[in-house]
Write a protein that holds these residues in place. Sequence first.
Motif, PDB file in Angstrom:
ATOM      1  N   UNK A   1      19.159  52.786  16.706  1.00  0.00           N
ATOM      2  CA  UNK A   1      19.597  51.498  17.224  1.00  0.00           C
ATOM      3  C   UNK A   1      20.802  50.990  16.434  1.00  0.00           C
ATOM      4  N   UNK A   2      21.650  50.223  17.093  1.00  0.00           N
ATOM      5  CA  UNK A   2      22.846  49.755  16.411  1.00  0.00           C
ATOM      6  C   UNK A   2      22.526  48.872  15.202  1.00  0.00           C
ATOM      7  N   UNK A   3      21.498  48.056  15.343  1.00  0.00           N
ATOM      8  CA  UNK A   3      21.186  47.137  14.265  1.00  0.00           C
ATOM      9  C   UNK A   3      20.505  47.805  13.080  1.00  0.00           C
ATOM     10  N   UNK A   4      20.191  49.082  13.236  1.00  0.00           N
ATOM     11  CA  UNK A   4      19.408  49.759  12.211  1.00  0.00           C
ATOM     12  C   UNK A   4      20.195  49.947  10.923  1.00  0.00           C
ATOM     13  N   UNK A   5      19.532  49.641   9.800  1.00  0.00           N
ATOM     14  CA  UNK A   5      20.207  49.853   8.524  1.00  0.00           C
ATOM     15  C   UNK A   5      20.270  51.346   8.222  1.00  0.00           C
ATOM     16  N   UNK A   6      21.381  51.789   7.667  1.00  0.00           N
ATOM     17  CA  UNK A   6      21.516  53.199   7.299  1.00  0.00           C
ATOM     18  C   UNK A   6      21.793  54.106   8.480  1.00  0.00           C
ATOM     19  N   UNK A   7      22.223  53.501   9.580  1.00  0.00           N
ATOM     20  CA  UNK A   7      22.434  54.259  10.799  1.00  0.00           C
ATOM     21  C   UNK A   7      23.457  55.385  10.615  1.00  0.00           C
ATOM     22  N   UNK A   8      24.564  55.066   9.939  1.00  0.00           N
ATOM     23  CA  UNK A   8      25.622  56.063   9.742  1.00  0.00           C
ATOM     24  C   UNK A   8      25.112  57.234   8.911  1.00  0.00           C
ATOM     25  N   UNK A   9      24.262  56.918   7.938  1.00  0.00           N
ATOM     26  CA  UNK A   9      23.716  57.952   7.067  1.00  0.00           C
ATOM     27  C   UNK A   9      22.804  58.896   7.854  1.00  0.00           C
ATOM     28  N   UNK A  10      21.928  58.302   8.675  1.00  0.00           N
ATOM     29  CA  UNK A  10      21.056  59.116   9.515  1.00  0.00           C
ATOM     30  C   UNK A  10      21.895  60.011  10.428  1.00  0.00           C
ATOM     31  N   UNK A  11      22.899  59.399  11.026  1.00  0.00           N
ATOM     32  CA  UNK A  11      23.724  60.146  11.966  1.00  0.00           C
ATOM     33  C   UNK A  11      24.355  61.355  11.277  1.00  0.00           C
ATOM     34  N   UNK A  12      24.890  61.144  10.071  1.00  0.00           N
ATOM     35  CA  UNK A  12      25.512  62.249   9.337  1.00  0.00           C
ATOM     36  C   UNK A  12      24.490  63.341   9.045  1.00  0.00           C
ATOM     37  N   UNK A  13      23.308  62.924   8.591  1.00  0.00           N
ATOM     38  CA  UNK A  13      22.285  63.909   8.236  1.00  0.00           C
ATOM     39  C   UNK A  13      21.881  64.729   9.453  1.00  0.00           C
ATOM     40  N   UNK A  14      21.737  64.051  10.594  1.00  0.00           N
ATOM     41  CA  UNK A  14      21.329  64.757  11.802  1.00  0.00           C
ATOM     42  C   UNK A  14      22.457  65.619  12.361  1.00  0.00           C
ATOM     43  N   UNK A  15      23.686  65.224  12.055  1.00  0.00           N
ATOM     44  CA  UNK A  15      24.807  65.995  12.604  1.00  0.00           C
ATOM     45  C   UNK A  15      25.045  67.295  11.836  1.00  0.00           C
ATOM     46  N   UNK A  16      24.713  67.286  10.558  1.00  0.00           N
ATOM     47  CA  UNK A  16      25.040  68.429   9.693  1.00  0.00           C
ATOM     48  C   UNK A  16      24.653  69.804  10.282  1.00  0.00           C
ATOM     49  N   UNK A  17      23.435  69.961  10.832  1.00  0.00           N
ATOM     50  CA  UNK A  17      23.095  71.279  11.386  1.00  0.00           C
ATOM     51  C   UNK A  17      24.050  71.757  12.493  1.00  0.00           C
TER      52      UNK A  17
END
Lengths: 301, 311
Positions: free
Chosen positions: B111-127
């Motif tokens: 969700x946009x309001x979620x804290x740490x969203x960019x971090x999650x996105x990066x972690x999930x993108x890495x693979x």
Amino acid sequence: MRYRSAATAGTSSPSATPGRADGRQVRLTLRRAGKHALLILGVVTTLYPVLWMLVSSLRPDGQIFGNPSLLLTTFHTENYAYGWTALGRPFSVYLFNSALVVIGSIIGNLVSCSMAAYAFARLRFRFQRPAFAYMLVSIMLPVHVVIVPQYILWAQAGLVNSFWPLIVPKLLATDAFFIFLMIQFIRGLPKELDEAARIDGAGHARIFFQIILPLMKPALATTAIFTFIWTWNDFFSQLIYLTDPEQYTVPIALRSFIDAQSSSSFGGMFAMSVVAIVPLVLAFALGQKYLVQGIATTGLK
Amino acid sequence: MSVAELQRLTRRSGRVRTPQATPDNKAALAFLGPWVLGALVLTLGPILASLYLAFTDYNLLQNANWVGLANFERMLTDTRLHQSLVVTFTYVLVGVPGQLAVALGLALLLDRGLRGRALYRSAFYLPSLLGASVAIAVLWRLVFGGTGLVNAMLGLVGIHTTTSWIGSPDTALGTIILLHIWTFGSPMVIFLAGLRQIPVELYEAAATDGAGPWRRFLAITLPLLTPIIFFNLVLATINSFSSFTQAFIVSGGTGGPSDSLLFYTLYLYQEGFSSFRMGYASALAWLLVLIIGVFTAINFWLSKYWVHYEN
């Protein structure tokens, strides 16, 4: 992202009754915590194999298997020392070869694709429409259709087992996807800039180099970073064209680990696999903005 | 790029004869020189050559002899080809929807309001970044090997086995499909960008009308996201048919065990560059084009029934 879950929609709409807001607040906090727990679990699961590879590469060779933990009690670097020289040549040879192919490809794509994109976006010329249509179609063309004749071509030129078959196609703008990406970008630039320059007597060369190129840095960055990743990871064409161990790039060298190694020395293979992905992770860390932009706007992988 | 975008672009480029424009033929030739050379020598020429070779017995050593439809007749009885089609179709039909489902699910969670969203996105993108590399395919061999990570973890919960997942014909393809699903990060990023396009007012209006989260998802998010799902689907399907590296590395180039990892392009590689039956390999390449074309056409045809376009 505009999709609102119950949690955020609740906080954004002003609550009228302060008394009820307390209970709701607790529910919201719980809900948010649950979401984070789920996401963290997802991240750990997703990244576990990669972290396990990193940790295992730092374990003594005998302890890699049967050990699923990520905890490192002792720190061993002998896998790296061993893997570095295990293939007869130091691994630096393969890193250097990969770097050479990557740099050649990046330069090739940046120069040739930006020039082609400028022509398609800003010039009017004969056969523009069929040329543009062909460019679009060639994006979809699977490499397998052209690989056999291309191989024959390079074999006849005596250039198999050199880096030319890997770099020359980039110098000739065969990665049409990037042309498309840059065309889109140039079309977004105000045409008044070109026209003002033209009135000042600038030719197309000057408009391209002094106005368009400096403005399209984001598109160039996206192209560079994706060319880097794709070329660094490319296996198919490097496998086909590079058969002399002196010319091996990192992916081909890693592959020969599998052929050459007995199961007793996986440590070195693990260590060199880590070495192979370090540049990718670095590129990711440095160019994340352009990566995400590139994917989100054009569906690059 | 979407179809609509494609059409818009071709239309725009077609607007060649605008009255004020004097043709820039010379300048265009200078700017397009490298591309023209590449298009003629490295793509158009090879396309035509490949079409010709598909009707010959060319093997790199002897001159090509015209054999008519022999290569295509051979396809009908080539059991390894049939096996490679089964493997590849299974991979595409399971792996692509599986990956998109995971990607969509996580995009909705982020969700946009979620804290740490960019971090999650990066972690999930890495693979997604690493997934195509030989290094990860090597890792997969060790994760799913007889004494690998998966069996070690199973050992922790009391299931003791040393059966290799990649050594067994029943499970080998499953590990590669899992590897494909694991690279869900790039479609997830595309979904996230798509979600951002949905006007927040729609949700506010729906909430005012008393629609709950599930109802809002079904009535707003999902329909408005269908063009993005379609875009991801077409792209992933096309790319998956060309999948090569992982199956090659995990099977050591053989396509085994029992040809259970004989991906289409791996078979094409073996025919063309190990057995040097380049005529047959060219015919196989054209069959691949045909298959991808048919799948893309089916996707577009089916899209009429489920993709929602706002107009």
